[in-house]
Design a protein around this motif. Structure first.
Motif, PDB file in Angstrom:
ATOM      1  N   PHE A  81      44.422  34.636  44.833  1.00 12.56           N
ATOM      2  CA  PHE A  81      43.482  35.219  45.790  1.00 12.56           C
ATOM      3  C   PHE A  81      44.123  36.356  46.567  1.00 12.56           C
ATOM      4  N   ALA A  82      45.416  36.211  46.866  1.00 14.72           N
ATOM      5  CA  ALA A  82      46.100  37.190  47.713  1.00 14.72           C
ATOM      6  C   ALA A  82      46.514  38.445  46.957  1.00 14.72           C
ATOM      7  N   ARG A  83      46.678  38.362  45.641  1.00 17.97           N
ATOM      8  CA  ARG A  83      47.201  39.527  44.920  1.00 17.97           C
ATOM      9  C   ARG A  83      46.093  40.570  44.703  1.00 17.97           C
ATOM     10  N   LYS A  84      46.506  41.795  44.428  1.00 19.95           N
ATOM     11  CA  LYS A  84      45.549  42.856  44.150  1.00 19.95           C
ATOM     12  C   LYS A  84      44.979  42.651  42.742  1.00 19.95           C
ATOM     13  N   PRO A  85      43.650  42.712  42.621  1.00 20.01           N
ATOM     14  CA  PRO A  85      43.031  42.380  41.325  1.00 20.01           C
ATOM     15  C   PRO A  85      43.110  43.535  40.334  1.00 20.01           C
ATOM     16  N   ASN A  86      42.933  43.159  39.046  1.00 21.06           N
ATOM     17  CA  ASN A  86      42.786  44.152  37.983  1.00 21.06           C
ATOM     18  C   ASN A  86      41.389  44.782  38.087  1.00 21.06           C
ATOM     19  N   GLN A  87      41.298  46.091  37.930  1.00 21.55           N
ATOM     20  CA  GLN A  87      40.017  46.770  38.118  1.00 21.55           C
ATOM     21  C   GLN A  87      39.087  46.632  36.916  1.00 21.55           C
ATOM     22  N   ARG A  88      39.573  46.171  35.762  1.00 23.12           N
ATOM     23  CA  ARG A  88      38.739  46.116  34.548  1.00 23.12           C
ATOM     24  C   ARG A  88      37.664  45.043  34.686  1.00 23.12           C
ATOM     25  N   LEU A  89      36.431  45.396  34.298  1.00 27.22           N
ATOM     26  CA  LEU A  89      35.316  44.451  34.337  1.00 27.22           C
ATOM     27  C   LEU A  89      35.128  43.814  32.969  1.00 27.22           C
ATOM     28  N   GLY A  90      34.612  42.608  32.962  1.00 25.52           N
ATOM     29  CA  GLY A  90      34.357  41.915  31.712  1.00 25.52           C
ATOM     30  C   GLY A  90      33.551  40.665  31.970  1.00 25.52           C
ATOM     31  N   PRO A  91      33.273  39.873  30.938  1.00 26.12           N
ATOM     32  CA  PRO A  91      32.506  38.638  31.109  1.00 26.12           C
ATOM     33  C   PRO A  91      33.302  37.626  31.943  1.00 26.12           C
ATOM     34  N   VAL A  92      32.664  37.072  32.954  1.00 25.46           N
ATOM     35  CA  VAL A  92      33.313  36.098  33.855  1.00 25.46           C
ATOM     36  C   VAL A  92      32.414  34.870  33.955  1.00 25.46           C
ATOM     37  N   PRO A  93      32.897  33.676  33.565  1.00 29.67           N
ATOM     38  CA  PRO A  93      32.097  32.462  33.723  1.00 29.67           C
ATOM     39  C   PRO A  93      31.947  32.140  35.209  1.00 29.67           C
ATOM     40  N   LEU A  94      30.723  32.040  35.679  1.00 29.57           N
ATOM     41  CA  LEU A  94      30.476  31.817  37.104  1.00 29.57           C
ATOM     42  C   LEU A  94      30.965  30.437  37.540  1.00 29.57           C
ATOM     43  N   ALA A  95      30.901  29.447  36.630  1.00 28.56           N
ATOM     44  CA  ALA A  95      31.317  28.091  37.004  1.00 28.56           C
ATOM     45  C   ALA A  95      32.804  28.052  37.364  1.00 28.56           C
TER      46      ALA A  95
END
Length: 614
Positions: free
Chosen positions: A448-462
């Motif tokens: 949660f604390a780290r800087k995220p990767n900017q690439r978008l892709g399929p993410v399971p909401l569950a």
């Protein structure tokens, strides 16, 4: 004097042009007429070939049938016993059955004296049985041992038809003749209403097939006594009245034959193409009205003269314009020089403006990069602020497992001293489970604390919801709030970034926990539904809702309704920009019953299988 010479020159030019126009009109009309007649003759030849092919095809498919019928045992038995009524009755039924099957006109059997002893129409009022056709050429040829062919009008039925005949041989003796009649009305009917006239004439030049009924039995050749006598002898046209067609043959032009026919009160000229059908003794002709061809030729000649006149007019205009061209060229040269001077000045101005624009673009790009960096830093600051707010609860999460680990370790030492190894092993297993628990909490906090990767892709909401619960579970417990999750029968898969979407849910659910703290109903609901290509995530609390005066400012940076020291006012602003980066939308409104509803709309991924393929 000069004026007189100029007028004389104009007169001779006009005279030459007039003579040229006349010559072009005559030559053009000649060429156009020849071309029109050639095209008409070509179309007529095509029509003629089709008509001849239709006649030959219609006749040839019936030609071998008389010989086949003559070879039948019942027919041979009949001509061997012509007076036997039983054999006659059997032959009549056989011929009627064959005639019906082949859809011919009539089939009949004759004996050598010309009497008809059996026929397919034996049961009709105009039956051939008992009639004598010894005068017909088809009978005479078959009686002589040859196959006969003859076109005529039936003297009994008075219907036109083509007759095929074949001898009936019993051993080497000719005992009778089989005759097969085929009507040609269907072929003739197909010619009516066409663009051209089609006629078929016999060897005497008498028309017996035509698209125009009034031309039937009219002679294309003079009806001399010899021709009439030969026709009467064979009774080819029964009692039909023969007459000469009022026709006049014109002189051939360019290999084409022309005839003029007076029909009623009108006289029409036709272009004629013909072909002889030697096997049938016929001449098939196609007559094409020349009125359209001559009108086309006249139109073409007129068009040629008009084109010549137009060309002459254009030439005069060109000559007139050339006189002014020099003056215009001079004016254009001066204008061109002035334009070049102005273009150079304008180009210099544009170069200066372009340089300024490039400088502004560079400054804007630098500003945009700084803005993006600032936005990224604000997102990270928001997460760290959220971590700071949860630090007390998280320290409790770590202190409880650590106290338990200390107790289990002390107990394990005592149990080992007392040789109670199984119980000591159980304590050690509990210590391992608690260590795994603390590692899980630590991993979620680190992600949660780290800087995220900017690439978008399929993410399971569950999965994102589960990770969110791990982070804010203790925060919900401290507020006494309950999070109810409903992701539907098949949890959706969205297009997003895992860590950034988790940060959005942490921010919104944490705000919801703050809103319901101290209330009677502290239930928070998180629902997700997919409709078409969109997924809608709704987070609702039962708190006091959103005040109308702050609705428009709720997503502004550094705007907060919490007390001093309880927030930076960046959570919702960061969440709004994150969702916008995903290509979605984030909105907030009051629920009709009570509390606030935050709605996130994201693009749906294809399926969970798409996630597994990533």
């Amino acid at each position: 004097m000069a004026l007189r010479v100029l007028r004389l020159r104009k007169f001779w030019i006009a005279l030459v042009l007039a003579a040229a126009a006349v010559a072009i009109a005559m030559l053009g009309h000649r060429i156009a007429t020849r071309t029109a007649f050639d095209e008409a003759a070509s179309r007529g030849q095509t029509t003629l070939r089709l008509a001849v092919a239709a006649l030959r095809g219609h006749i040839s498919r019936f030609e071998p049938l008389p010989a086949l019928i003559a070879d039948h045992d019942d027919i041979k038995d009949l001509v061997s016993h012509p007076d036997d009524p039983v054999r006659r009755a059997q032959a009549n039924e056989y011929l009627k059955e064959i005639n019906t099957l082949l859809q011919s006109s009539d089939i009949y059997v004759m004996v050598p004296n010309g009497d008809t002893i059996a026929a397919s129409n034996y049961d009709l009022p105009l039956t051939f049985v008992g009639e004598n056709f010894i005068y017909r050429p088809y009978f005479q040829e078959a009686a002589a041992g040859r196959r006969g062919r003859f076109f005529a009008i039936g003297t009994t039925s008075l219907r036109r038809g083509y007759f095929f005949s074949s001898p009936v041989l019993v051993g080497d003796e000719i005992r009778g003749v089989v005759v097969f009649k085929v009507e040609i009305d269907a072929v003739e009917a197909s010619w009516r209403g066409g663009e051209n006239e089609i006629i078929v004439a016999d060897p005497e030049g008498i028309i017996f097939m035509a698209g125009r009924e009034q031309w039937l039995y009219a002679g294309l050749l003079p009806l001399t006594p010899e021709r009439v006598a030969r026709t009467r002898q064979s009774r080819r046209y029964a009692d039909a009245v023969l007459r000469e067609l009022p026709i006049t043959r014109g002189a051939p032009e360019d290999g084409h034959e022309f005839v003029t026919i007076r029909d009623g009160g009108a006289t029409r000229e036709f272009l004629q193409v013909s072909e002889n059908m030697a096997d049938a003794g016929w001449t098939v002709s196609v007559l094409m009205d020349t009125a359209s061809a001559r009108a086309q030729a006249l139109t073409s000649a007129t068009a040629a003269v008009l084109l010549f006149g137009l060309a002459t007019l254009i030439g005069a205009i060109i000559l007139q314009r050339r006189a002014r061209q020099a003056e215009r060229m001079l004016m254009q040269k001066q204008a061109r020089e002035e334009l070049e001077r102005r273009v150079e000045e304008r180009t210099a101005d544009l170069a200066t403006v372009n340089a300024q624009l490039e400088l502004e673009v560079a400054e804007r790009r630098t500003t945009e990069q700084r803005l993006r960096q600032t936005q990224s830093d604000l997102v990270q600051a928001g997460k760290l602020a959220a971590l700071g707010q949860m630090s007390a609860a998280l320290s409790h999460e770590f202190n409880q497992p650590l106290a338990a680990v200390k107790a289990y370790a002390d107990n394990a030492a005592v149990l080992i001293d007392r040789a109670r190894v199984p119980e000591a092993r159980d304590n050690v297993s509990r210590i391992s489970s608690l260590a795994d628990r603390m590692a899980t909490i630590s991993r979620h906090l680190r992600n949660f604390a780290r800087k995220p990767n900017q690439r978008l892709g399929p993410v399971p909401l569950a999965e994102v919801v589960d990770d969110t619960l791990e982070i804010i579970g203790r925060r919900l417990e401290s507020a006494g709030a309950t999070l109810e999750v409903d992701l539907g029968a098949v949890p959706p898969v969205v297009i997003a970034g895992t860590v950034r979407l988790q940060q959005v849910l942490v921010n919104i659910v944490s705000n919801a926990a703050d809103a319901v703290q101290g209330l009677d109903d502290r239930t928070i609901t998180l629902t997700a539904r997919q409709q078409g290509g969109k997924v809608t995530i709704a987070i609702r609390d039962r708190g006091p809702g959103i005040a109308p005066q702050i609705t428009e400012r709720i997503f502004d940076p550094f705007f907060s309704t919490k007390g001093v020291g309880k927030g930076l006012g960046l959570g919702l602003s960061i969440s709004y920009n994150i969702v916008k980066d995903f290509g979605g939308s984030l909105s907030a409104e009051n629920h009709p019953e009570d509390g606030a509803v935050f709605t996130i709309e994201l693009d749906a991924a294809a399926s969970a299988a798409a996630v597994a393929a990533e």
